[in-house]
Scaffold this motif. Structure first.
Motif, PDB file in Angstrom:
ATOM      1  N   UNK A   1      -4.673  -2.796  -5.494  1.00 40.67           N
ATOM      2  CA  UNK A   1      -4.520  -2.932  -4.046  1.00 40.67           C
ATOM      3  C   UNK A   1      -3.434  -2.003  -3.520  1.00 40.67           C
ATOM      4  N   UNK A   2      -2.346  -1.903  -4.257  1.00 42.44           N
ATOM      5  CA  UNK A   2      -1.209  -1.114  -3.787  1.00 42.44           C
ATOM      6  C   UNK A   2      -1.457   0.393  -3.884  1.00 42.44           C
ATOM      7  N   UNK A   3      -2.453   0.785  -4.638  1.00 41.66           N
ATOM      8  CA  UNK A   3      -2.767   2.208  -4.760  1.00 41.66           C
ATOM      9  C   UNK A   3      -3.690   2.702  -3.648  1.00 41.66           C
ATOM     10  N   UNK A   4      -4.162   1.793  -2.793  1.00 44.36           N
ATOM     11  CA  UNK A   4      -5.039   2.205  -1.707  1.00 44.36           C
ATOM     12  C   UNK A   4      -4.255   2.947  -0.627  1.00 44.36           C
ATOM     13  N   UNK A   5      -4.969   3.692   0.195  1.00 48.00           N
ATOM     14  CA  UNK A   5      -4.306   4.438   1.271  1.00 48.00           C
ATOM     15  C   UNK A   5      -4.051   3.514   2.454  1.00 48.00           C
TER      16      UNK A   5
ATOM     17  N   UNK B   1      -0.592  -4.411  10.580  1.00 47.72           N
ATOM     18  CA  UNK B   1       0.755  -4.546  11.132  1.00 47.72           C
ATOM     19  C   UNK B   1       1.804  -4.143  10.100  1.00 47.72           C
ATOM     20  N   UNK B   2       2.941  -3.690  10.579  1.00 46.82           N
ATOM     21  CA  UNK B   2       4.062  -3.372   9.704  1.00 46.82           C
ATOM     22  C   UNK B   2       4.877  -4.632   9.437  1.00 46.82           C
TER      23      UNK B   2
ATOM     24  N   UNK C   1      13.880  -1.172   2.548  1.00 47.94           N
ATOM     25  CA  UNK C   1      14.177  -0.002   1.729  1.00 47.94           C
ATOM     26  C   UNK C   1      13.217   0.193   0.579  1.00 47.94           C
ATOM     27  N   UNK C   2      12.321  -0.773   0.347  1.00 46.64           N
ATOM     28  CA  UNK C   2      11.372  -0.672  -0.756  1.00 46.64           C
ATOM     29  C   UNK C   2      10.188   0.222  -0.396  1.00 46.64           C
ATOM     30  N   UNK C   3       9.485   0.700  -1.428  1.00 46.29           N
ATOM     31  CA  UNK C   3       8.200   1.358  -1.212  1.00 46.29           C
ATOM     32  C   UNK C   3       7.292   0.402  -0.451  1.00 46.29           C
ATOM     33  N   UNK C   4       6.604   0.918   0.559  1.00 44.09           N
ATOM     34  CA  UNK C   4       5.754   0.096   1.420  1.00 44.09           C
ATOM     35  C   UNK C   4       4.282   0.313   1.066  1.00 44.09           C
ATOM     36  N   UNK C   5       3.584  -0.777   0.811  1.00 44.26           N
ATOM     37  CA  UNK C   5       2.179  -0.733   0.424  1.00 44.26           C
ATOM     38  C   UNK C   5       1.436  -1.911   1.054  1.00 44.26           C
TER      39      UNK C   5
ATOM     40  N   UNK D   1      -2.832  -9.828   5.930  1.00 47.78           N
ATOM     41  CA  UNK D   1      -2.335  -8.643   5.229  1.00 47.78           C
ATOM     42  C   UNK D   1      -1.536  -7.735   6.163  1.00 47.78           C
ATOM     43  N   UNK D   2      -0.519  -7.099   5.582  1.00 45.96           N
ATOM     44  CA  UNK D   2       0.361  -6.193   6.326  1.00 45.96           C
ATOM     45  C   UNK D   2       0.680  -4.993   5.429  1.00 45.96           C
ATOM     46  N   UNK D   3       1.387  -4.046   6.002  1.00 46.17           N
ATOM     47  CA  UNK D   3       1.913  -2.908   5.250  1.00 46.17           C
ATOM     48  C   UNK D   3       3.404  -3.180   5.067  1.00 46.17           C
TER      49      UNK D   3
END
Length: 363
Positions: A135-139, A145-146, A193-197, A223-225
């Motif tokens: 899931x996290x590898x998707x674009x 929403x953020x 500050x983390x990678x956002x996925x 679900x969110x980004x």
């Protein structure tokens, strides 16, 4: 854990209207009989159809998701995106967004929650971790929403809106409000500050199902980004399932070992673990408020029984980090004594240890 902020406008039995709609969709001669199933933290209602009609050889389930409070457009968009990346989600056979009616593929009754045991947890969590990584590898082509500072802050504020004053009758002093604000700021800085996925937002054992022995996801409409550790915390520090620290640590290391470099973002494992811990602290502070709200506003009192485990997570994580020492001491000396007066309370230091999964045999 993202139950709606609102309540539905009506508690009327929706079954007659839903049965009319299903009769048209399935071209039945008579209206189907609808058998209610258990609900969740939201306001969706689930029904099986008597006689078990099928579509493309698959069982069916009818859903009423009140459009005024449930994210039905988002449910469809996320379902389509997840299917694109081969994540198993229910097929949507029919829908009426104005009414909030859905006819979905029925994945049955077996959740990850139902089969977890000490001798299969690492294997099952390993499979769940791989699903999460996929899931996290998707674009980010889907408009989500953020999970930004405003949302994270609003979630943590539920502690002083519902858990403290409404459930425990505790009013914060000015100094205590400042102390919480300082703690929240540390958690916000870590999360943003983390990678956002892509974040499912309720990626836990009751929302991961076994469909023909394959893992399948439900309840993804929120679900969110956002922060990459959020769903992993939902899984490994599940509000409904307790595991000893050594098992959580093994599962965390297992997930880290499977993560591609593009998701690690040059972090060390120790840095990733800290992000994981602080994300969990944010989540569990939020959940204290949500479970109180579910009980008091929505009359879903069963969630109170899960509060001691959430308190355990909150305190055990906060104790690991010196910057939360004041928070930990405050919670133990001011809040725990009030919790001890509640009917739902059990000693947080042992919460979750009597759960069935710790003693059941793996299937």
């Amino acid at each position: 854990m993202s139950a709606s902020d609102n309540t539905p406008n009506s508690n009327l039995d929706i079954r007659p209207q839903l049965a009319d709609w299903l009769q048209q969709q399935l071209q039945f001669e008579e209206k189907p009989e609808l058998m209610p199933l258990g609900g969740d933290a939201g306001f969706r209602c689930y029904f099986r159809l008597a006689g078990q009609p099928k579509m493309d050889g698959r069982d069916l389930i009818a859903v009423y998701a009140p459009p005024e409070v449930e994210k039905n457009h988002e449910f469809i968009a996320v379902a389509e995106k997840l299917k694109e990346i081969s994540v198993n989600t229910p097929t949507i056979y029919a829908k009426n967004l104005d009414l909030g009616f859905f006819l979905l593929e029925d994945f049955g009754n077996e959740h990850l929650f139902d089969i977890l045991a000490k001798d299969n947890v690492l294997a099952l969590y390993g499979r769940s971790s791989q699903l999460l990584i996929n899931m996290q590898m998707t674009d980010n082509s889907i408009a989500l929403p953020q999970y930004d500072e405003a949302v994270l802050q609003r979630e943590m504020d539920l502690l002083q809106q519902w858990f403290l004053p409404e459930l425990l009758g505790y009013q914060l002093s000015t100094e205590e409000s400042t102390m919480l604000a300082n703690c929240y700021q540390l958690l916000l800085e870590s999360a943003t500050g983390q990678t956002q996925r892509l974040v499912h937002r309720d990626f836990h054992s009751r929302n991961i199902m076994l469909a023909n022995k394959e893992l399948a996801l439900i309840d993804f409409q929120d679900a969110v980004w956002g922060p990459i550790t959020y769903d992993l915390v939902s899984l490994l520090r599940d509000c409904y399932v307790y595991w000893p620290k050594e098992i959580v640590q093994q599962a965390l290391q297992q997930h880290w070992d499977e993560m591609p470099e593009s998701l690690r973002a040059n972090l060390s494992f120790a840095e990733f673990e800290r992000d994981f811990d602080l994300m969990g602290l944010q989540r569990h502070i939020k959940v204290l408020g949500i479970f109180a709200r579910l009980a008091l506003r929505d009359q879903k009192h069963a969630y109170l029984n899960d509060l001691p485990l959430v308190i355990r997570y909150t305190i055990e994580v906060a104790e690991k980090y010196p910057q939360f020492a004041v928070f930990t001491d405050w919670f133990k000396t001011k809040i725990i004594p009030l919790c001890e007066l509640q009917d739902w309370y059990v000693d947080f230091r042992h919460a979750g240890e009597q759960s069935a999964h710790l003693s059941r045999a793996a299937r």
